[in-house]
Design a protein around this motif. Sequence first.
Motif, PDB file in Angstrom:
ATOM      1  N   THR A 151       0.834  -1.200   0.000  1.00 37.83           N
ATOM      2  CA  THR A 151       0.000   0.000   0.000  1.00 37.83           C
ATOM      3  C   THR A 151       0.869   1.250   0.000  1.00 37.83           C
ATOM      4  N   GLN A 157      -5.353   6.507   3.180  1.00 39.78           N
ATOM      5  CA  GLN A 157      -5.000   6.177   1.806  1.00 39.78           C
ATOM      6  C   GLN A 157      -4.686   4.687   1.708  1.00 39.78           C
ATOM      7  N   GLN A 158      -3.997   4.161   2.713  1.00 42.07           N
ATOM      8  CA  GLN A 158      -3.700   2.732   2.742  1.00 42.07           C
ATOM      9  C   GLN A 158      -4.983   1.917   2.934  1.00 42.07           C
ATOM     10  N   THR A 160      -7.887   2.549   1.644  1.00 44.91           N
ATOM     11  CA  THR A 160      -8.505   2.359   0.329  1.00 44.91           C
ATOM     12  C   THR A 160      -7.782   1.273  -0.452  1.00 44.91           C
ATOM     13  N   GLY A 161      -6.447   1.227  -0.318  1.00 45.83           N
ATOM     14  CA  GLY A 161      -5.683   0.202  -1.009  1.00 45.83           C
ATOM     15  C   GLY A 161      -5.998  -1.193  -0.510  1.00 45.83           C
ATOM     16  N   ASP A 262      -2.853   2.177  -4.346  1.00 47.00           N
ATOM     17  CA  ASP A 262      -3.873   3.087  -3.829  1.00 47.00           C
ATOM     18  C   ASP A 262      -4.649   3.642  -5.025  1.00 47.00           C
ATOM     19  N   TYR A 263      -5.947   3.548  -4.973  1.00 50.87           N
ATOM     20  CA  TYR A 263      -6.807   4.012  -6.068  1.00 50.87           C
ATOM     21  C   TYR A 263      -6.421   3.358  -7.400  1.00 50.87           C
ATOM     22  N   ASN A 450      -8.210  11.889   1.984  1.00 50.95           N
ATOM     23  CA  ASN A 450      -8.609  10.496   2.171  1.00 50.95           C
ATOM     24  C   ASN A 450      -9.437  10.272   3.431  1.00 50.95           C
ATOM     25  N   GLU A 581      -2.768  11.814  -4.250  1.00 55.04           N
ATOM     26  CA  GLU A 581      -3.394  11.465  -2.983  1.00 55.04           C
ATOM     27  C   GLU A 581      -2.401  11.365  -1.824  1.00 55.04           C
ATOM     28  N   ASP A 585      -4.348  12.961   3.243  1.00 54.94           N
ATOM     29  CA  ASP A 585      -4.938  11.985   4.165  1.00 54.94           C
ATOM     30  C   ASP A 585      -5.643  12.680   5.317  1.00 54.94           C
TER      31      ASP A 585
END
Length: 585
Positions: A151, A157-158, A160-161, A262-263, A450, A581, A585
């Motif tokens: 991630t 952000q992590q 979402t990953g 991520d994303y 995020n 991104e 966060d």
Amino acid sequence: MGVAKAWRFSLTPAAAKLALLHNGYNNGEKKQVLSLKSSATAPTITKTTSSLSQRKQTVSWSWSLVCGLMLFGLGLISLFTGHVASDLEWYSQRLVKNTLYYSKLNGNGREAIDVWKSKYSKFYYGCSQRGPRYAPAVKERASNGYLLIATSGGLNQQRTGITDAVVVARILNATLVVPELDHHSYWKDDSDFIHIFDVDWFMSYLAKDVTIVRRVPEKVMRNMDKPPYTMRVPRKSEPEYYIEQVLPILLRRRVVQLTKFDYRLSSNLDDELQKLRCRVNYHALKFTKSIHELGQKLVMRMRRMEKRFIAVHLRFEPDMLAFSGCYYGGGDKERYEFAEIRKRWATLPDLNAEEERKRGKCPLTPHEVGLMLRALGFANDTYLYVASGEIYGGDETLRPLRELFPNFYTKEMLANEELKPFLPFSSRLAAIDYIVSDESDVFVTNNNGNMAKILAGRRRYMGHKRTIRPNAKRLSALFMARDQMDWDTFAKKVKSCQKGFMGDPDEMKPGRGEFHEFPETCVCEKPFKDFAKSNDGNLLTAGKTKSTYSVENPGEKARHMSMKRKIGKDRISVGDKEDDEIFAD
């Protein structure tokens, strides 16, 4: 006579008898009158009288039948409307435009919005159950190989990953290895997955979706001719990309690692995969016991002081401000400091600070956040929990917000010694802020980062708890001109700017926004029968999540009206860059 009584009366035998008596009486009168005529014309008159009598009797019966049918119809209408009145009332509320919520009349001409809770939230609930044709997870031995995920970014952000990693493993029929967290980003946090999330719960909760293991088995690693194949997929890739580009490599090499994950998966997926996203994000990713307990302690301490409170995610740290390219009046010192921070990202373009502010890309200052909240109607004695890291400018920057809301608290103020074990780890500190912000009555974001997206989506899923997003594009111009108007005018304009940015259901048009922020597939309209029961106290309302949102309850058979979004197929949106991104966060 009431309509219902008239309807019942029209069906009784007595009514039929009265009609017969009325016909007989009229016929008798006709015969008596006709008998006075001359006997010479008697045969003709008698014959005519008989014919007329039959016609009158037929007409009288027709009128009686028509009247009876009319009364019968009115009775049916009366009974029907009596039964459906509450249904019509409910649907009429559902069809009311959100703008009406801001414009109800009162003594002053307008009724202030209920800033603490949306009146429409009770009509929705979170729904992420597996469908009846959902295939079970592929066993480890039968899978197409092992998927490693690295991630990127901060905690959210992590997150979402990790969520998308589970979905990708499902798409590839792969065995997922517990994702690896980012240790090399700006925050330099060396926490692993097991330090932040309950790994056992994560694996067991998703056992019906994807097979998850802690590591690739030693036997598999020994039998590999080459190390795991490493690759990075484009942003917002479609499932077809993974099938066409990643799966062949996975089948050939048995182990594939996807980096900076991520994303990397499109927002536009089928309903089952979207619901899997929700099960991962809102149920499977549970914080460790130590983080969860401290977060809940801070929530309890806030509630002991006041029944309800606001959580504000200021996101006014130096890295965020430098990344945004905005300017806040600090002169050459500020410009130099931000320029030095921006050197860490070679891909960042030069931006015009004034233009960025006009476009609504600049976070509001703490003072502006406070002014917005006061203008919306939050009183001076409202309790604030401020979720933030290092504020640029320190206490001097926070002073105007403290003056507007003296009941001002942070995690450092609420937990002193208890917080020390977490201080070296930014992701664990962010997790504590996440818990308190999620439990707050109102959550206020200050950018589209995020944490703001993830929490906004979660709060929609968990009953549409009030989430306020500043309409920075319109507010920026208003703040610059605030000295030219009185407070009442300013407050009225702020409320106007914030229409559609208060976290009400359906405020975002389909086809816009990220799924993590607007998880529409996982937000269902509550069937009327359940809503009626909840009013009677037999069911929990949509705002209470224990049973309404339970994914573990397979017997729940409420009708779900899925509000599908039609998001564009473009993998990379306008302005989307590899580093977009990293500091949001």
